[in-house]
Design a protein around this motif. Structure first.
Motif, PDB file in Angstrom:
ATOM      1  N   GLY A  91       0.804  -1.218   0.000  1.00 22.99           N
ATOM      2  CA  GLY A  91       0.000   0.000   0.000  1.00 22.99           C
ATOM      3  C   GLY A  91       0.838   1.270   0.000  1.00 22.99           C
ATOM      4  O   GLY A  91       0.309   2.370   0.093  1.00 22.99           O
ATOM      5  N   GLY A  92       2.166   1.116  -0.101  1.00 25.24           N
ATOM      6  CA  GLY A  92       3.055   2.292  -0.190  1.00 25.24           C
ATOM      7  C   GLY A  92       2.950   2.919  -1.572  1.00 25.24           C
ATOM      8  O   GLY A  92       2.729   2.220  -2.568  1.00 25.24           O
ATOM      9  N   VAL A  93       3.093   4.231  -1.643  1.00 20.91           N
ATOM     10  CA  VAL A  93       2.862   4.942  -2.904  1.00 20.91           C
ATOM     11  C   VAL A  93       4.113   4.916  -3.790  1.00 20.91           C
ATOM     12  O   VAL A  93       5.182   5.393  -3.392  1.00 20.91           O
ATOM     13  CB  VAL A  93       2.439   6.406  -2.631  1.00 20.91           C
ATOM     14  CG1 VAL A  93       2.240   7.155  -3.943  1.00 20.91           C
ATOM     15  CG2 VAL A  93       1.159   6.456  -1.798  1.00 20.91           C
ATOM     16  N   LEU A  94       3.967   4.356  -4.988  1.00 16.94           N
ATOM     17  CA  LEU A  94       5.053   4.373  -5.978  1.00 16.94           C
ATOM     18  C   LEU A  94       5.037   5.689  -6.758  1.00 16.94           C
ATOM     19  O   LEU A  94       6.071   6.180  -7.184  1.00 16.94           O
ATOM     20  CB  LEU A  94       4.910   3.201  -6.956  1.00 16.94           C
ATOM     21  CG  LEU A  94       5.057   1.799  -6.357  1.00 16.94           C
ATOM     22  CD1 LEU A  94       4.724   0.734  -7.403  1.00 16.94           C
ATOM     23  CD2 LEU A  94       6.474   1.584  -5.836  1.00 16.94           C
ATOM     24  N   LEU A 240       3.428  16.438  -2.691  1.00 16.12           N
ATOM     25  CA  LEU A 240       4.511  16.327  -3.674  1.00 16.12           C
ATOM     26  C   LEU A 240       5.260  15.035  -3.405  1.00 16.12           C
ATOM     27  O   LEU A 240       5.667  14.784  -2.257  1.00 16.12           O
ATOM     28  CB  LEU A 240       5.462  17.525  -3.567  1.00 16.12           C
ATOM     29  CG  LEU A 240       6.732  17.468  -4.429  1.00 16.12           C
ATOM     30  CD1 LEU A 240       6.391  17.413  -5.922  1.00 16.12           C
ATOM     31  CD2 LEU A 240       7.644  18.663  -4.153  1.00 16.12           C
ATOM     32  N   TYR A 241       5.426  14.235  -4.450  1.00 19.92           N
ATOM     33  CA  TYR A 241       6.148  12.971  -4.274  1.00 19.92           C
ATOM     34  C   TYR A 241       7.567  13.259  -3.783  1.00 19.92           C
ATOM     35  O   TYR A 241       8.235  14.157  -4.277  1.00 19.92           O
ATOM     36  CB  TYR A 241       6.188  12.153  -5.577  1.00 19.92           C
ATOM     37  CG  TYR A 241       6.506  10.708  -5.266  1.00 19.92           C
ATOM     38  CD1 TYR A 241       5.490   9.816  -4.930  1.00 19.92           C
ATOM     39  CD2 TYR A 241       7.823  10.262  -5.213  1.00 19.92           C
ATOM     40  CE1 TYR A 241       5.769   8.510  -4.564  1.00 19.92           C
ATOM     41  CE2 TYR A 241       8.114   8.954  -4.857  1.00 19.92           C
ATOM     42  CZ  TYR A 241       7.081   8.084  -4.534  1.00 19.92           C
ATOM     43  OH  TYR A 241       7.376   6.787  -4.169  1.00 19.92           O
ATOM     44  N   GLY A 242       8.007  12.478  -2.786  1.00 19.63           N
ATOM     45  CA  GLY A 242       9.319  12.708  -2.188  1.00 19.63           C
ATOM     46  C   GLY A 242       9.217  13.559  -0.925  1.00 19.63           C
ATOM     47  O   GLY A 242      10.154  13.627  -0.139  1.00 19.63           O
ATOM     48  N   HIS A 243       8.072  14.184  -0.734  1.00 21.33           N
ATOM     49  CA  HIS A 243       7.815  14.956   0.489  1.00 21.33           C
ATOM     50  C   HIS A 243       6.654  14.312   1.259  1.00 21.33           C
ATOM     51  O   HIS A 243       6.862  13.631   2.239  1.00 21.33           O
ATOM     52  CB  HIS A 243       7.515  16.421   0.155  1.00 21.33           C
ATOM     53  CG  HIS A 243       8.747  17.165  -0.275  1.00 21.33           C
ATOM     54  ND1 HIS A 243       9.442  17.994   0.563  1.00 21.33           N
ATOM     55  CD2 HIS A 243       9.423  17.168  -1.446  1.00 21.33           C
ATOM     56  CE1 HIS A 243      10.503  18.491  -0.073  1.00 21.33           C
ATOM     57  NE2 HIS A 243      10.497  18.009  -1.298  1.00 21.33           N
ATOM     58  N   THR A 249       4.764   5.358   2.581  1.00 21.69           N
ATOM     59  CA  THR A 249       3.564   6.109   2.991  1.00 21.69           C
ATOM     60  C   THR A 249       2.361   5.624   2.193  1.00 21.69           C
ATOM     61  O   THR A 249       2.453   5.460   0.973  1.00 21.69           O
ATOM     62  CB  THR A 249       3.789   7.611   2.738  1.00 21.69           C
ATOM     63  OG1 THR A 249       4.946   8.024   3.468  1.00 21.69           O
ATOM     64  CG2 THR A 249       2.595   8.436   3.178  1.00 21.69           C
ATOM     65  N   ASP A 250       1.236   5.409   2.869  1.00 24.54           N
ATOM     66  CA  ASP A 250       0.034   4.954   2.160  1.00 24.54           C
ATOM     67  C   ASP A 250      -0.869   6.156   1.874  1.00 24.54           C
ATOM     68  O   ASP A 250      -0.795   7.168   2.580  1.00 24.54           O
ATOM     69  CB  ASP A 250      -0.713   3.918   3.006  1.00 24.54           C
ATOM     70  CG  ASP A 250      -1.298   4.552   4.245  1.00 24.54           C
ATOM     71  OD1 ASP A 250      -2.426   5.068   4.161  1.00 24.54           O
ATOM     72  OD2 ASP A 250      -0.616   4.573   5.296  1.00 24.54           O
TER      73      ASP A 250
END
Lengths: 365, 125
Positions: A91-94, A240-243, A249-250
């Motif tokens: 469930g982690g965000v790619l 923002l991806y990476g933040h 993080t799900d």
């Protein structure tokens, strides 16, 4: 380093460049704060050509997307866009993506830093399905026009675009130019994002920035850099991806449950079981907004306290150009929210008082 | 733009200008441009002794927070209240109105070890 088709345009407008995920991108032209205000009060043009554009076609394109996107897409009509996540089994965000539904194919707009990863992820899950995946990032360009006066500007050459609903798009043919124009954005303002062939980029930008001789104000749309794009999206409470988002993080913790269809069955999506459990149990952390006292800004990683307990960390922060006070987004332990104790953030070994506030920080009037 | 020759520079981008027995310290235009819009200046030590290599405060921009360093032993005698009240002055005029502190030096020979404007500009362009 990779350059977008607008590189020359940026140079001519005095851009300062930075390396962004292997792309030489303008961080600003004159001043981040001025460009930020330009977008909030009139209009800004952002080069977002570095974002990945992946065309998905073939008989089983829909199935591959249902399998890899957290949000249902089968019910999307031609001309619709939808925000979704791509997750791993845990469930982690790619990545967070925008999906476009065309008549005979789909388009995914992905983050520049995740393009290779998402391409590999899609290929890894094709299996026996008949799907064609084409990376159109280099053959196309993309700009975002954002701000309260953008639609007036566009109304000068299109009646269709200003009538688009939010999260829908049309294909506009203009001279030899074919553009995909969607009413979407990443600033909290009204506006559009335009995808066009790379070869047409120079011509298109002249057209989009052409001045209206009848206009009272001389300049309604000005180029704006990635620096302003970042402060604008923070005020709008957008991740923002990476933040705010990463593989640990799900989406439920990130407040993005609206982009997760937990009842998918044709087929189910990768990460669905894990996210169902998180939705049932409640997430351990939650993304919140904090308004800080004083003028100092907290940066990614700064510690957040409630009373004397360390309860989480800052993911993004800036002195909000529109609101005039420092704003940060942070993940904190979910069960610490219901308390009267004062929140604080550590900046340079000092605690600065903070008020928990609902996201977004800013909504356009 | 060439940095002014009437002062010396640190690797960490602070200029040091000797005048009237004091040394005025500020940030180079190169550093200021890299920081982008400056939003906050914190001079932690507003008065008292300071050593070469010590941080005298922090500067924040829309993009980043950085320490600022003093290159000379001495005593801080003045802080530019103007830039604390309006940090954007540092963006507008980093070499003159945007100065940060004035130090009464104990050994001005320490200035000799710092970079000339030519050397500084050669390293930062």
């Amino acid at each position: 380093m990779q350059r977008t088709p607008f590189y020359k345009f940026h140079s001519q407008h005095g851009a300062r460049f930075v390396d962004f995920a292997g792309w030489e991108m303008p961080i600003m032209y004159r001043s981040i704060i001025e460009e930020h205000r330009q977008v909030r009060t009139a209009g800004g043009l952002f080069d977002v050509s570095h974002m990945g554009r992946l065309k998905i076609s073939g008989r089983d394109a829909r199935r591959l997307l249902e399998r890899t996107l957290t949000r249902r897409i089968s019910d999307m009509k031609q001309g619709a866009c939808r925000y979704s996540l791509v997750c791993n089994e845990q469930g982690g965000v790619l990545d967070d993506v925008l999906v476009y539904r065309f008549e005979y194919h789909w388009l995914l707009v992905v983050n520049a830093s995740n393009r290779e990863k998402i391409l590999a992820h899609l290929h890894a899950h094709v299996g026996d399905w008949a799907v064609k995946i084409e990376d159109q990032t280099l053959s196309t360009a993309m700009v975002a026009l954002q701000g309260p006066r953008v639609m007036d500007q566009i109304a000068r050459f299109s009646t269709e675009v200003p009538n688009l609903r939010r999260y829908s798009f049309c294909i506009k043919k203009l001279l030899a130019l074919e553009m995909t124009i969607s009413r979407t954005g990443y600033t909290g303002e009204d506006g559009v994002e335009v995808i066009l062939p790379s070869l047409m980029a120079g011509m298109a930008i002249k057209l989009l920035l052409r001045e209206d001789p009848d206009s009272q104000n001389s300049v309604s749309i000005q180029p704006a850099g990635l620096g302003a794009r970042d402060t604008l999206r923070m005020e709008a409470g957008m991740p923002l991806y990476g933040h705010e988002l990463d593989e640990a993080t799900d989406p439920i913790s990130a407040g993005l449950l609206f982009a997760v269809s937990l009842d998918k069955d044709d087929p189910t999506f990768i990460g669905q079981e894990a996210l169902k459990k998180i939705a049932q149990d409640g997430p351990a952390r939650r993304l919140i907004g904090l308004k800080l006292d004083g003028r100092r800004t907290a940066r990614q990683g700064a510690s957040v306290y409630i009373g004397d307990s360390h309860v989480g960390n800052v993911t993004s922060g800036c002195l909000s150009p529109t609101l005039g006070f420092p704003i940060v987004m942070a993940y904190i332990e979910a069960d610490r929210l219901d308390t009267d104790a004062t929140a604080s953030v550590e900046i340079s070994s000092k605690r600065v008082d903070a008020q928990v506030t609902a996201l977004p920080f800013y909504k356009r009037p | 733009m060439a940095s002014p020759h009437d002062r010396k520079y640190l690797q960490t981008h602070e200029w040091h200008k000797p005048e009237d027995g004091l040394v005025t310290i500020g940030l180079s235009k190169f550093a200021v441009d890299e920081l982008t819009d400056i939003t906050y200046v914190d001079v932690a030590k507003t008065q008292g002794p300071i050593k070469a290599g010590e941080s005298f405060g922090e500067i924040e921009s829309v993009k980043a927070t950085s320490d600022m360093y003093c290159g000379i032993d001495g005593v801080i005698v003045e802080v530019n209240q103007l830039v604390i009240d309006d940090p954007s002055i540092i963006n507008q005029d980093p070499f003159e109105r945007g100065w940060l502190i004035k130090v009464e030096p104990t050994d001005t020979a320490q200035l000799d070890a710092m970079m000339t404007a030519a050397k500084y500009d050669q390293e930062n362009h």
